[in-house]
Design an enzyme around this catalytic site. Structure first.
Site, PDB file in Angstrom:
ATOM      1  N   TRP A 111      21.895 -19.397 -15.031  1.00 29.58           N
ATOM      2  CA  TRP A 111      22.529 -20.796 -14.412  1.00 29.58           C
ATOM      3  C   TRP A 111      21.563 -21.468 -13.572  1.00 29.58           C
ATOM      4  O   TRP A 111      22.169 -22.002 -12.501  1.00 29.58           O
ATOM      5  CB  TRP A 111      23.816 -20.446 -14.021  1.00 29.58           C
ATOM      6  CG  TRP A 111      24.634 -19.915 -15.002  1.00 29.58           C
ATOM      7  CD1 TRP A 111      24.738 -19.212 -16.054  1.00 29.58           C
ATOM      8  CD2 TRP A 111      26.458 -20.031 -14.758  1.00 29.58           C
ATOM      9  NE1 TRP A 111      25.878 -18.604 -16.415  1.00 29.58           N
ATOM     10  CE2 TRP A 111      26.952 -19.059 -15.597  1.00 29.58           C
ATOM     11  CE3 TRP A 111      27.251 -20.516 -13.862  1.00 29.58           C
ATOM     12  CZ2 TRP A 111      28.274 -19.082 -15.694  1.00 29.58           C
ATOM     13  CZ3 TRP A 111      28.679 -20.275 -14.092  1.00 29.58           C
ATOM     14  CH2 TRP A 111      29.346 -19.572 -14.977  1.00 29.58           C
ATOM     15  N   ALA A 145       9.002 -20.796 -20.276  1.00 30.03           N
ATOM     16  CA  ALA A 145       9.947 -20.413 -21.489  1.00 30.03           C
ATOM     17  C   ALA A 145      10.301 -21.372 -22.125  1.00 30.03           C
ATOM     18  O   ALA A 145      10.410 -22.632 -21.735  1.00 30.03           O
ATOM     19  CB  ALA A 145      10.859 -19.603 -20.738  1.00 30.03           C
ATOM     20  N   THR A 200      16.410 -13.723 -17.885  1.00 30.66           N
ATOM     21  CA  THR A 200      17.459 -14.279 -18.116  1.00 30.66           C
ATOM     22  C   THR A 200      18.615 -13.224 -18.206  1.00 30.66           C
ATOM     23  O   THR A 200      18.552 -12.256 -18.927  1.00 30.66           O
ATOM     24  CB  THR A 200      17.445 -15.239 -19.210  1.00 30.66           C
ATOM     25  OG1 THR A 200      18.807 -15.730 -19.497  1.00 30.66           O
ATOM     26  CG2 THR A 200      17.259 -14.567 -20.520  1.00 30.66           C
ATOM     27  N   TYR A 234      17.554 -17.183 -28.294  1.00 29.68           N
ATOM     28  CA  TYR A 234      16.992 -17.385 -26.882  1.00 29.68           C
ATOM     29  C   TYR A 234      16.937 -15.934 -26.211  1.00 29.68           C
ATOM     30  O   TYR A 234      15.941 -15.638 -25.487  1.00 29.68           O
ATOM     31  CB  TYR A 234      17.624 -18.357 -26.183  1.00 29.68           C
ATOM     32  CG  TYR A 234      17.377 -18.470 -24.721  1.00 29.68           C
ATOM     33  CD1 TYR A 234      16.165 -18.970 -24.202  1.00 29.68           C
ATOM     34  CD2 TYR A 234      18.190 -17.885 -23.652  1.00 29.68           C
ATOM     35  CE1 TYR A 234      15.573 -18.677 -23.031  1.00 29.68           C
ATOM     36  CE2 TYR A 234      17.825 -18.044 -22.358  1.00 29.68           C
ATOM     37  CZ  TYR A 234      16.517 -18.401 -21.723  1.00 29.68           C
ATOM     38  OH  TYR A 234      16.232 -18.377 -20.547  1.00 29.68           O
ATOM     39  N   THR A 277      13.619 -22.609 -23.490  1.00 28.66           N
ATOM     40  CA  THR A 277      14.963 -22.421 -22.628  1.00 28.66           C
ATOM     41  C   THR A 277      16.014 -23.409 -23.630  1.00 28.66           C
ATOM     42  O   THR A 277      17.151 -23.460 -22.902  1.00 28.66           O
ATOM     43  CB  THR A 277      14.794 -22.826 -21.381  1.00 28.66           C
ATOM     44  OG1 THR A 277      14.400 -24.239 -21.314  1.00 28.66           O
ATOM     45  CG2 THR A 277      13.653 -21.920 -20.458  1.00 28.66           C
TER      46      THR A 277
END
Length: 286
Positions: A156, A66, A107, A131, A68
């Site tokens: 996280w 990804a 996410t 994002y 990120t």
């Protein structure tokens, strides 16, 4: 239990989850694994993705790659969308055309952070930043083209590999006498090795498509996390709790993104360790 998947292709092989998968899958028997990094599978070059995947003829694709860089995405929205959305769409289309299964990592940033209780898989999505928006679009593309896929939302993420909060804190705590960390963003960290093990357990089980949540058990703030890291490494740096309003960033973060893990535990019987136990494990393996 023997898996129905013999040929496994993993994207993002040098990322945190990809690196942990490489280590753990190396101990498993009966799989032929292909780990592709950003050079072998340049996700921003969406036109060639399906051709590259076709060279490996995978039974399952674990899509861990990804874009990120959360703050950088605000100034690179097209690149973030190409990698997190359009490339994911190509992978989903490949899986549909070639009868391959897809397990993709998403996410907690698909949520707006306004909840006050742990987020279930069917909680309303409303990304606050580029994002999160591009990852949400990737989820939508998967559900459109390859509805038999598994999507795992996590939060996280940290590991001995790559760049992450834990490694950054270790460096700063040893370099500085004082550090400010936000105290009003609540969630739970995820040790990438725990997530990688859960992924392996899932692909060895009966395939049950859908969206699932996975992070370590417990809840805390970034400030709590930093204080615990300081205690475990024996640093003396002073940590000051501050509100998000005093630490402006290009991308807005959700204030609350604690994930409810009951579904993934019920369906796949995966182990979800407590966050502190996993942090101690990671720090002990450095």
């Amino acid at each position: 239990m023997p898996s129905q998947f013999k040929r496994i292709l993993i994207t993002g092989s040098n990322g945190q989850v990809g690196s942990e998968l490489k280590e753990l899958l190396g101990k498993e028997e009966g799989f032929e694994t292909f780990f592709l990094d950003r050079k072998q599978l340049p996700l921003e070059q969406t036109m060639i993705i399906q051709d590259i995947l076709g060279m490996y003829e995978p039974d399952i694709i674990i899509h861990a790659a990804a874009y990120t860089a959360v703050d950088k995405a605000e100034s690179e929205p097209e690149l973030a969308d190409a990698v997190n959305h359009l490339a994911t769409e190509e992978i989903a289309q490949y899986c549909r055309l070639h009868d391959a299964k897809l397990l993709a990592v998403s996410t907690d940033y698909v949520f707006d952070g306004l909840s006050s209780e742990p987020l279930t898989e069917d909680a309303p999505t409303a990304p606050l930043n580029i994002y999160g928006l591009t990852k949400w679009r990737g989820e939508q593309a998967i559900q459109k083209w390859a509805p038999e896929s598994i999507i795992i939302r996590t939060s996280w993420v940290y590991s001995t590999y790559g760049n992450n909060f834990v490694k950054t804190m270790i460096r700063l705590l040893n370099e500085r006498e004082e550090l400010s960390v936000v105290h009003d963003q609540i969630g739970s960290p995820t040790y990438a090795r725990d997530l990688a093990q859960a992924i392996i357990d899932i692909i060895k089980a009966d395939w049950l498509p859908g969206i699932y949540h996975y992070s370590n058990e417990g809840q805390l703030s970034w400030y709590d996390f930093a204080v615990t890291i300081r205690e475990l490494i024996g640093a003396t740096c002073r940590i000051i709790p501050i509100p998000t309003s005093e630490y402006p960033t290009p991308a807005k973060r959700p204030a609350y993104s604690l994930l409810d893990k009951s579904k993934i535990k019920r369906i796949f019987n995966v182990r979800v360790p407590f966050w502190l136990d996993s942090l101690k494990t990671m720090l002990g393996s450095r």
